[in-house]
Design a protein around this motif. Sequence first.
Motif, mmCIF file in Angstrom:
data_model
loop_
_atom_site.group_PDB
_atom_site.id
_atom_site.type_symbol
_atom_site.label_atom_id
_atom_site.label_comp_id
_atom_site.label_asym_id
_atom_site.label_seq_id
_atom_site.Cartn_x
_atom_site.Cartn_y
_atom_site.Cartn_z
ATOM 1 N N TYR A 1 -2.045 -2.847 -10.948
ATOM 2 C CA TYR A 1 -2.208 -1.487 -10.345
ATOM 3 C C TYR A 1 -1.787 -1.814 -8.752
ATOM 4 N N ARG A 2 -1.504 -2.980 -8.334
ATOM 5 C CA ARG A 2 -0.903 -3.213 -6.843
ATOM 6 C C ARG A 2 0.087 -4.082 -6.988
ATOM 7 N N PHE A 3 1.243 -3.699 -6.170
ATOM 8 C CA PHE A 3 2.051 -4.913 -6.029
ATOM 9 C C PHE A 3 1.797 -6.042 -5.035
ATOM 10 N N CYS B 1 0.881 -1.230 -0.028
ATOM 11 C CA CYS B 1 -0.121 0.030 -0.029
ATOM 12 C C CYS B 1 0.806 1.194 -0.094
ATOM 13 N N HIS B 2 0.383 2.215 -0.576
ATOM 14 C CA HIS B 2 1.356 3.819 -0.668
ATOM 15 C C HIS B 2 1.057 4.119 0.892
ATOM 16 N N SER B 3 0.554 3.711 1.590
ATOM 17 C CA SER B 3 0.842 4.095 3.127
ATOM 18 C C SER B 3 1.937 3.435 3.853
ATOM 19 N N PHE C 1 -10.531 10.232 -13.170
ATOM 20 C CA PHE C 1 -9.539 11.262 -13.305
ATOM 21 C C PHE C 1 -7.907 10.969 -13.210
ATOM 22 N N THR C 2 -7.152 11.051 -14.259
ATOM 23 C CA THR C 2 -6.035 10.618 -13.890
ATOM 24 C C THR C 2 -4.932 11.539 -14.591
ATOM 25 N N THR C 3 -3.687 11.279 -14.177
ATOM 26 C CA THR C 3 -2.672 12.110 -14.931
ATOM 27 C C THR C 3 -1.773 11.493 -15.902
ATOM 28 N N SER C 4 -2.126 10.175 -16.226
ATOM 29 C CA SER C 4 -1.435 9.369 -17.035
ATOM 30 C C SER C 4 -2.104 8.832 -18.084
ATOM 31 N N GLU C 5 -1.746 9.513 -19.314
ATOM 32 C CA GLU C 5 -2.618 9.039 -20.344
ATOM 33 C C GLU C 5 -2.577 7.369 -20.829
#
Length: 352
Positions: free
Chosen positions: A340-342, A41-43, A207-211
């Motif tokens: 989308y997750r390790f 998790c990014h946490s 909503f994403t920043t990644s095309e």
Amino acid sequence: MYNAKAFSAASATSPLVPTTIARRDLTEHDVQIEILFCGICHSDLHQVLNEWKEVMPTVYPCVPGHEIVGRVTKVGPAVKKFKPGDLAAVGCMVDSDGTCPACKEGEEQFCPNLTLTYNFPDKHLGGVTYGGYSEGIVVTEQFVLRVPENLNLAGAAPLQCAGITTYSPMKRHDVGKGKKVGVMGLGGLGHMGVKFAHALGAHTVVFTTSESKREDALRLGAVEVVMSRDANQMQKHAMSFDFILDTISAQHDLNGYLQLLRRDGSLTLVGIPEKPLAVAAFSLISGRRSLSGSPIGGIAETQEMLDFCGKHSITADVEVIPIQKVNEAYERLLKSDVKYRFSIDMASLKSE
Ligand SMILES: NC(=O)c1ccc[n+]([C@@H]2O[C@H](COP(=O)([O-])OP(=O)(O)OC[C@H]3O[C@@H](n4cnc5c(N)ncnc54)[C@H](OP(=O)(O)O)[C@@H]3O)[C@@H](O)[C@H]2O)c1
Ligand SMILES: [Zn+2]
Ligand SMILES: [Zn+2]
């Protein structure tokens, strides 16, 4: 007490390295679990880097990991729900007092005497709790979840945090048919949010920043994808959303998204950037909009989410890695480079 292999970080600037940690002997209500997979998790990354030092400073050595799936190896004499050989899961919490109003309402995540899975005072052994980057864990039965047998285990691990953290606020805000719902950030939490919003029947927008994530967003269940750095694309959705879930892990401007909510719409934060986010009063006042936050979910709701995932065959999209690649995975996670997750295959820890 017995020893278990694990990976830990010695400081905010140290890589994760192999170590040995103590786990407690089973008490009456305890379940001992051999960990098969643990999501990243990014946490975990925020805490290893001590980015939340003002609210929950990291105590080192830190063994992260709160997306745990495994098999029960032993149970205490009073355990009723589990027996050796059963699948089991553990998320962000491992204990609470069971007596406060929050616990009585099944909202253990708000218990004043909550114990989180790692970096929290350990009531049994002293020191702090150690998480799932380990071969095993001992947890009181009440905080152990049942995993539907039909789910892929590597993909089921992230449900314990990314799953419940997105499911809970969506249920709370009545996400479903006839609702236009946005998900900000297509990462571990975001991609679960898209799957849930879609499964619940909402008109789902990413909503994403990644095309490069556009096609995936559509495959995961979105009907529209907005490049959030393109003001024109954002403007097309002005005042149209019932609900937006913000899963972004880094600093970003909230106001542009708040403008997209319809009258009385809500934006809920689940992402926890290191520094405060600025909110312009007009962004909320002009549409009588609400801004809120949401932490994980209670144990009963987490089980409900797992059962929902079993019924709808929902798991996280994972890249399975050996624990030896955890530092590389952290670097990639910082760059939003994972689909989308390790999920760590804990069998790899046996060779350490
Ligand atoms: N509330 C809770 O209980 C709870 C539980 C778990 C996690 N969290 C927090 O939720 C956040 C997300 O966790 P995660 O594991 O899903 O992380 P993640 O997999 O790294 O996903 C975060 C996403 O945020 C977007 N993003 C990153 N940097 C950005 C920037 N500078 N500007 C705009 N967007 C950016 C990226 O999406 P795109 O590439 O699509 O733009 C990225 O994929 C973290 O802060 C984590 O600590 C909270
Ligand atoms: Zn988490
Ligand atoms: Zn309590």
